[in-house]
Design an enzyme around this catalytic site. Structure first.
Site, PDB file in Angstrom:
ATOM      1  N   CYS A  58      -7.458   3.455   5.784  1.00 35.89           N
ATOM      2  CA  CYS A  58      -8.079   3.020   4.523  1.00 35.89           C
ATOM      3  C   CYS A  58      -9.320   3.821   4.123  1.00 35.89           C
ATOM      4  O   CYS A  58      -9.311   4.515   3.109  1.00 35.89           O
ATOM      5  CB  CYS A  58      -8.444   1.547   4.627  1.00 35.89           C
ATOM      6  SG  CYS A  58      -6.999   0.504   4.872  1.00 35.89           S
TER       7      CYS A  58
HETATM    8  N1  LIG Z   1      -4.158  -1.072   7.939  1.00 34.84           N
HETATM    9  C1  LIG Z   1      -5.114  -1.704   7.296  1.00 34.84           C
HETATM   10  O1  LIG Z   1      -6.103  -2.123   7.895  1.00 34.84           O
HETATM   11  C2  LIG Z   1      -5.032  -1.955   5.804  1.00 34.84           C
HETATM   12  C3  LIG Z   1      -5.943  -2.840   5.221  1.00 34.84           C
HETATM   13  C4  LIG Z   1      -5.876  -3.093   3.867  1.00 34.84           C
HETATM   14  C5  LIG Z   1      -4.936  -2.421   3.098  1.00 34.84           C
HETATM   15  N2  LIG Z   1      -4.074  -1.528   3.666  1.00 34.84           N
HETATM   16  C6  LIG Z   1      -3.079  -0.880   2.796  1.00 34.84           C
HETATM   17  O2  LIG Z   1      -1.829  -1.511   2.986  1.00 34.84           O
HETATM   18  C7  LIG Z   1      -0.762  -0.556   2.867  1.00 34.84           C
HETATM   19  C8  LIG Z   1       0.070  -0.567   4.137  1.00 34.84           C
HETATM   20  O3  LIG Z   1      -0.741  -0.159   5.224  1.00 34.84           O
HETATM   21  P1  LIG Z   1      -0.354  -0.470   6.733  1.00 34.84           P
HETATM   22  O4  LIG Z   1      -1.588  -0.187   7.519  1.00 34.84           O
HETATM   23  O5  LIG Z   1       0.288  -1.788   6.845  1.00 34.84           O
HETATM   24  O6  LIG Z   1       0.725   0.681   6.997  1.00 34.84           O
HETATM   25  P2  LIG Z   1       1.712   0.753   8.249  1.00 34.84           P
HETATM   26  O7  LIG Z   1       2.054   2.191   8.387  1.00 34.84           O
HETATM   27  O8  LIG Z   1       1.153   0.008   9.409  1.00 34.84           O
HETATM   28  O9  LIG Z   1       2.973  -0.060   7.750  1.00 34.84           O
HETATM   29  C9  LIG Z   1       3.804   0.354   6.726  1.00 34.84           C
HETATM   30  C10 LIG Z   1       5.226   0.014   7.110  1.00 34.84           C
HETATM   31  O10 LIG Z   1       6.042   0.328   6.001  1.00 34.84           O
HETATM   32  C11 LIG Z   1       7.272   0.850   6.493  1.00 34.84           C
HETATM   33  N3  LIG Z   1       7.881   1.587   5.393  1.00 34.84           N
HETATM   34  C12 LIG Z   1       7.591   2.808   4.921  1.00 34.84           C
HETATM   35  N4  LIG Z   1       8.358   3.097   3.850  1.00 34.84           N
HETATM   36  C13 LIG Z   1       9.143   2.010   3.637  1.00 34.84           C
HETATM   37  C14 LIG Z   1      10.121   1.689   2.686  1.00 34.84           C
HETATM   38  N5  LIG Z   1      10.463   2.535   1.712  1.00 34.84           N
HETATM   39  N6  LIG Z   1      10.734   0.510   2.786  1.00 34.84           N
HETATM   40  C15 LIG Z   1      10.410  -0.360   3.776  1.00 34.84           C
HETATM   41  N7  LIG Z   1       9.470  -0.125   4.700  1.00 34.84           N
HETATM   42  C16 LIG Z   1       8.842   1.052   4.620  1.00 34.84           C
HETATM   43  C17 LIG Z   1       6.869   1.665   7.692  1.00 34.84           C
HETATM   44  O11 LIG Z   1       7.952   1.863   8.578  1.00 34.84           O
HETATM   45  C18 LIG Z   1       5.770   0.803   8.292  1.00 34.84           C
HETATM   46  O12 LIG Z   1       6.256  -0.102   9.246  1.00 34.84           O
HETATM   47  C19 LIG Z   1      -1.442   0.765   2.577  1.00 34.84           C
HETATM   48  O13 LIG Z   1      -1.492   0.948   1.203  1.00 34.84           O
HETATM   49  C20 LIG Z   1      -2.837   0.579   3.109  1.00 34.84           C
HETATM   50  O14 LIG Z   1      -3.782   1.403   2.455  1.00 34.84           O
HETATM   51  C21 LIG Z   1      -4.085  -1.301   5.018  1.00 34.84           C
END
Ligand SMILES: NC(=O)c1ccc[n+]([C@@H]2O[C@H](COP(=O)([O-])OP(=O)(O)OC[C@H]3O[C@@H](n4cnc5c(N)ncnc54)[C@H](O)[C@@H]3O)[C@@H](O)[C@H]2O)c1
Length: 445
Positions: A273
């Site tokens: 992030c």
């Molecule tokens: N990690 C954090 O602390 C956090 C906090 C707030 C917001 N975010 C935001 O949330 C979003 C997700 O982040 P995250 O940390 O959960 O990512 P992550 O990589 O942990 O999880 C994303 C998941 O999506 C899956 N994926 C990718 N493409 C896909 C598709 N087309 N269809 C289905 N699944 C798919 C991946 O395999 C993965 O398991 C991002 O935009 C991030 O900026 C993250």
């Protein structure tokens, strides 16, 4: 009206919730819905993750396997790689990654891929919510036209909203249910229905007037952090130059009950992030002829921190009549933050790479991270992967320098101060007492 159909579905918890992307954000979210009685279907591209969930196993630190299993056994949670099941969902929430391209422009490919899957299997009467962090305008400029292309009309056939995720992995105090949720609809109906939905699983919902406000809110929050950490890093360099204890200064400043909020220096910023999100904002601002100087400056300061740490190490070794070249450096903690296993954008990657490029032998210990791989962004050095090493007395003794990059709780720092010869502490992990009784020389950021 589509809005009225949702009232019953939501309040009676009969709405079927689909979550696309079961990572750090999507998994806790779907488990929260399932625990509150909704039926949740998780959509993944990673078959192993889907299999794990169906077997009642969690791979995310804040979600227990026990909880996942309970939801799966109760028939409230399942995961699939078959996107045709999107058609069965009343609500679809997108939680896919939003990385940057090499050029630091937003990489929208994951959101587009998720949007295309929804478009393919969409039916009338669905509420679609984007949770992935992104630039203001994504929900109504990118997603809305994709769904309208299918001949569906907003408010009549579908609803569309944005609600940023604020989860803080590894923070036991604040989890999905007690982190206030900001919700903004592309239309008034969309916002109202999405707010009603989240009110079923979180204690405090803050509704805003549009999806764009909600999108901008998330970027403001994370840009605020990136800039303030940048300032803390700059203050650390200033204090070092002046021979003043940075940590004592910030501790003192933090006693002010108003107008000051403590941020701490470190070896750089990491995670999915804080290093990325401000670029989404500056990219969008540039499209409107505006150059965000605060964002550029913070990124310059923060991304320069690994180099600064390596300089501290080099100077400290020099004082011992040693060079970085040929020295053995032990890194303690490589995950981007305390007590979690997430390596994304971790500044330790740059520190290791810089040290190896100068000829140091680098080893590491991190109870959360079994191995570290280096992609194209970290290959000044050879880029070979390295593996977690047991923290034996011999290992600590053999290191010319120990760098505390991440201050995990379950490390016995007292033992290290008794055995190591030189410690560079970038996190102030060593308290006053440990420092006073240390047999090792200690350099702090
Ligand atoms: N990690 C954090 O602390 C956090 C906090 C707030 C917001 N975010 C935001 O949330 C979003 C997700 O982040 P995250 O940390 O959960 O990512 P992550 O990589 O942990 O999880 C994303 C998941 O999506 C899956 N994926 C990718 N493409 C896909 C598709 N087309 N269809 C289905 N699944 C798919 C991946 O395999 C993965 O398991 C991002 O935009 C991030 O900026 C993250």
């Amino acid at each position: 009206m589509i809005k009225d159909d949702f009232n019953d579905l939501i309040t009676k918890k009969t709405a079927r919730i689909g979550v696309i992307g079961l990572g750090y954000v999507g998994l806790p979210l779907i488990v929260e819905f399932a625990s509150k009685g909704f039926e949740g279907i998780g959509f993944e591209v990673d078959q192993k993750k889907a299999d794990d969930i169906n077997a009642g196993k969690s791979y995310i630190v804040d979600v227990t396997s026990e909880n996942v299993k309970k939801c799966v056994d109760a028939g409230k949670l399942k995961a699939t790689t078959d996107f045709s099941e999107l058609n069965k969902c009343d609500v679809i929430i997108i939680c896919v990654p939003t990385p940057l391209r090499k050029t630091k422009d937003p990489d929208m490919s994951y959101i587009l891929a998720a949007g295309e899957q929804i478009q393919k299997y969409m039916r009338r009467g669905q509420l679609i919510i984007l949770e992935s962090t992104t630039y203001p305008g994504t929900t109504d400029e990118v997603l809305q036209p994709m769904f309208e292309e299918k001949g569906f009309k907003l408010d009549k056939d579908f609803l569309l909203a944005f609600s940023p995720e604020r989860v803080d992995p590894g923070n036991p105090q604040f989890q999905t249910h007690n982190i206030p949720k900001v919700v903004g609809g592309v239309t008034k109906d969309s916002g109202e229905v999405a707010s009603l939905l989240y009110a079923q699983i979180v204690e405090n919902v803050h509704s805003v007037s549009s999806a764009r406000v909600a999108e901008a809110c998330k970027l403001w929050e994370n840009t605020f952090r990136a800039i303030n950490i940048g300032m803390a890093n700059e203050m650390a360099k200033v204090c070092n130059a002046l021979g003043i204890d940075t940590w004592e200064v910030v501790r003192a400043a933090a006693t002010k009950p108003f107008g000051f909020m403590a941020f701490y220096p470190g070896p750089g910023i990491g995670g999915h992030c804080i290093p990325l999100d401000p670029h989404y904002l500056s990219w969008k601002a540039r499209q409107h002829g505006f150059d965000s100087q605060f964002i550029s400056l913070a990124e310059q300061v923060n991304s320069g921190m690994p180099k600064y740490v390596v300089k501290l190490v080099s100077d400290a070794l020099n004082n011992e009549k040693k060079s970085v070249n040929g020295s053995r450096v032990l890194i303690l903690g490589v995950a981007y933050k305390k007590d979690i296993d997430d390596m994304r954008e971790s500044p330790a990657l740059s520190v290791i790479d810089l040290l190896r490029s100068k000829g140091a032998e680098v080893i590491y210990h991190d109870p959360f991270v079994p191995e570290v791989h280096f992609d194209h962004a970290y290959t000044i050095g050879a880029g070979d992967p390295i593996y977690n090493t047991e923290l034996s007395d011999d290992l600590i003794k053999s290191a010319d320098c120990v760098i505390i990059c991440t201050e995990h709780s379950n490390i016995d720092y007292g033992r290290i101060t008794q055995i190591a010869s030189l410690i560079v502490d970038t996190r102030n992990a060593l308290g006053e007492e440990l420092r006073e009784n240390s047999k090792a020389k200690i350099v702090r950021l």
